[in-house]
Design a protein around this motif. Structure first.
Motif, short mmCIF file in Angstrom:
data_model
loop_
_atom_site.label_atom_id
_atom_site.label_comp_id
_atom_site.label_asym_id
_atom_site.label_seq_id
_atom_site.Cartn_x
_atom_site.Cartn_y
_atom_site.Cartn_z
N UNK A 43 26.64 46.28 27.47
CA UNK A 43 26.45 47.31 28.37
C UNK A 43 25.07 47.30 29.68
N UNK A 44 24.87 46.18 29.36
CA UNK A 44 23.26 46.03 30.37
C UNK A 44 24.12 46.02 31.82
N UNK A 45 23.14 45.83 32.99
CA UNK A 45 23.35 45.45 34.07
C UNK A 45 22.22 44.36 34.69
N UNK A 46 22.35 43.53 35.21
CA UNK A 46 20.89 42.51 35.63
C UNK A 46 21.41 42.41 36.70
N UNK A 47 20.06 42.97 37.32
CA UNK A 47 18.67 42.21 39.13
C UNK A 47 19.20 40.73 39.19
N UNK A 48 19.94 39.72 39.15
CA UNK A 48 19.59 38.66 39.13
C UNK A 48 18.50 38.05 39.65
N UNK A 49 18.78 38.77 40.80
CA UNK A 49 17.75 37.83 42.17
C UNK A 49 16.28 38.52 41.29
N UNK A 50 16.04 39.57 41.09
CA UNK A 50 14.67 39.85 40.72
C UNK A 50 14.39 39.54 39.10
N UNK A 51 15.20 38.94 38.20
CA UNK A 51 14.68 38.71 37.62
C UNK A 51 14.34 36.99 37.62
N UNK A 52 14.67 36.36 38.01
CA UNK A 52 14.18 34.43 38.46
C UNK A 52 12.87 35.19 39.03
N UNK A 53 12.85 35.68 40.07
CA UNK A 53 11.45 36.02 40.83
C UNK A 53 11.23 36.58 39.22
N UNK A 109 13.56 45.89 40.13
CA UNK A 109 14.23 45.92 38.99
C UNK A 109 14.92 45.48 38.67
N UNK A 110 15.21 45.44 37.08
CA UNK A 110 15.45 44.22 36.62
C UNK A 110 17.26 44.28 35.95
N UNK A 111 16.26 45.20 34.83
CA UNK A 111 18.11 45.73 34.17
C UNK A 111 18.27 47.28 34.19
N UNK A 112 19.28 47.58 34.27
CA UNK A 112 18.96 49.09 32.79
C UNK A 112 20.35 48.62 31.54
#
Length: 536
Positions: free
Chosen positions: A224-234, A340-343
């Protein structure tokens, strides 16, 4: 040396015997000569003994001899033959070097090794493996959250369940399902937790054991987690994955951090583990887990084992555990100045956009996130001094129009519209700056929520629609003669310029400018501030 000593002692005994048999021995004069001769012989014997002993010790403890003895010992311990190397002469002091195990590497050494960021290709999502902790009981519902951010053709990872589930249409676009190993043989003594924490804590080991190629990071999260994948890579690109690195963020709840640890990354918000650290955990994890049967769940077990390796938490403010309930508006509208990476816990809060259902709200949320991932949820503040208004823009979510001038220091505090996971809503329950909501309806902001977003060229466009608030009537009555701000404006259009590629390295709050384009439409431009540009 033993033979030499024997010879000296034999000589001394012969001399002593001859002295005793000498015809001069009865006389006093002869007796004095005899004693002097005996004393001299004894001194000579002792001096000779000392000289031979010193020579023998020097030979035994010389560098060359020590080297030879060491090689003989090594040869006796080794199961196979090794070539005998000639022992060299001792090194001069200027030639002595520190043993390899004690040599300290320089920054140049780290950057020149084969796993360094400089020599590798730029980090991308293909270098990341996701380990998603799920439950067969909730999989049918929660897989829809994963579908919102997962890229089936670009990303690698697995959902780890405790048992097999029936595959449905469209599930081939989700990460493959893996069944976790049995963990019933591990001890679990926590009276209020659940043994599933043992299974989930081993996802990093089971993921590493798959032996996937070219993996630099393992990212653990919940279903039940949502990721901002592009920001995670950054964010991960800032670090060298060949080092032992543990990245994430604590909980928002002070009580949770106090119970577990303020230096522990919470798995719901996501935990990033470098390949080097994953390798070390693979070796020690099972033995380490057995030492902590009393711990509650998976995050604290993983943290305990990483702590045994001496690796501290590297905190990144874009990972959000979200141990909150209720209205998440106060957190979403005051996101930290960080990518912003995840919630997490998206089921436990109200729909982000009031006019939509929970799932439709998340679909719009992720649509805005993909339209401009770097600037998503970033704040900008601008003022209309003529009308005494403050505009607070949270890109991709909401625009707040306050009916007075409010300084940035106050606006950066999160408005407490929510409660913690334990139901407590006091300000001191949260480990971040929080402020109480406005009690007077005349000071509350007018809210414009995102309705739609699109991308045109390099810029992203967002349409924000005025929220129908139950306090509107109260404002007209109690705030007379001042009408609610922008009472004729129904829509605000926001154009956001793209952020620089390296904005995440030294982030800064964005700047905005507002202009009236019609009686019912207002336009705001948002972008990076100039060097000397401020908000006020």
């Amino acid at each position: 040396m033993t033979q030499t000593v024997k010879t000296i002692l034999s000589s001394f005994r012969d001399h002593d015997k001859n002295c005793r048999l000498s015809p001069l021995s009865p006389s006093r004069h002869g007796s004095r000569q005899w004693r002097q001769s005996r004393t001299g012989s004894l001194a000579v014997a002792i001096a000779a003994l000392l000289m031979f002993t010193t020579a023998w010790l020097s030979l035994v403890f010389s560098d060359a001899t020590t080297c030879c003895f060491r090689r003989i010992k090594d040869w006796e311990d080794r199961p196979h033959f090794f070539p005998w190397n000639k022992c060299t002469s001792p090194l001069r002091l200027s030639e002595v070097t520190t043993p390899p195990a004690l040599q300290f590497g320089t920054m140049k050494d780290h950057l020149s090794n084969g796993s360094s960021i400089i020599e590798q290709e730029e980090l991308s999502v293909k270098h990341i493996v996701f380990g998603i902790a799920g439950s067969s009981q909730f999989w049918r519902r929660r897989k829809e959250y994963i579908r919102l951010w997962w890229r089936p053709n670009d990303m690698r990872g697995y959902v780890w369940l405790e048992e097999q589930v029936v595959e449905e249409h469209g599930d081939d676009l989700l990460p493959p399902i893996m069944i976790s190993e049995d963990t019933s043989y591990f001890r679990y003594t926590n009276p209020i937790g659940h043994p599933s924490g043992l299974r989930i804590s081993r996802i990093i080991k089971e993921s590493f054991r798959l032996g996937l190629s070219d993996v630099r990071w393992f990212v653990l999260c919940d279903d039940d987690t949502i990721f901002n994948v592009n920001n995670l890579v950054d964010v991960l690109s800032k670090y060298n994955s060949s080092e032992m690195i543990y990245i994430g963020s604590p909980s928002e709840s002070h009580s949770a951090n106090t119970y577990f640890s303020h230096s522990m990354a919470y798995g719901g918000g996501g935990i990033a583990i470098s390949n080097s650290l994953a390798k070390a955990l693979f070796e020690i994890l099972d033995e380490c887990i057995e030492r902590y049967p009393q711990l509650y769940g998976s995050d604290d077990r993983l943290h305990a084992c990483i702590t045994e390796l001496g690796v501290p938490l590297t905190r990144e403010y874009g990972f959000h555990q979200w141990d909150i309930k209720g209205n998440a508006h106060g957190l979403l509208s005051s996101h930290p100045i960080a990518p912003f990476v995840s919630i997490h816990h998206v089921e436990a809060v109200n729909p982000f956009y009031p006019s939509l259902s929970s799932l439709d709200s998340l679909k719009l949320f992720t649509k805005a996130m993909k339209a401009e991932s770097r600037s998503f949820l970033q704040r900008s503040i601008c003022y209309d001094h003529a009308r005494h208004l403050t505009f607070s823009v949270s890109l991709g979510y909401v625009i707040q129009v306050l009916p007075n001038i409010v300084f940035p220091r106050e606006l950066e505090r999160s408005e407490r519209t929510y409660s913690a996971w334990n139901g407590i809503s006091r300000r001191n329950e949260f480990d971040f700056d929080a402020r109480d909501p406005h009690k007077s309806v005349c000071k509350k902001p007018i809210l414009f929520f995102l309705n739609d977003t699109r991308r045109e060229g390099n810029a992203s466009w967002g349409s924000y629609v005025r929220n129908k608030d139950k306090d509107d009537f109260k404002r007209r009555f109690f705030c007379f003669p001042r009408f609610p701000p922008l009472h004729n404006v129904r829509k605000i259009q926001v154009v956001a310029q793209p952020l620089s590629k390296n904005w995440h390295l030294v982030p800064r709050r964005l700047c905005c400018r507002q202009s009236q384009t019609g009686k019912e439409i207002l336009q705001i431009s948002v972008g990076q501030c100039g060097n000397w540009e401020g908000t006020y």
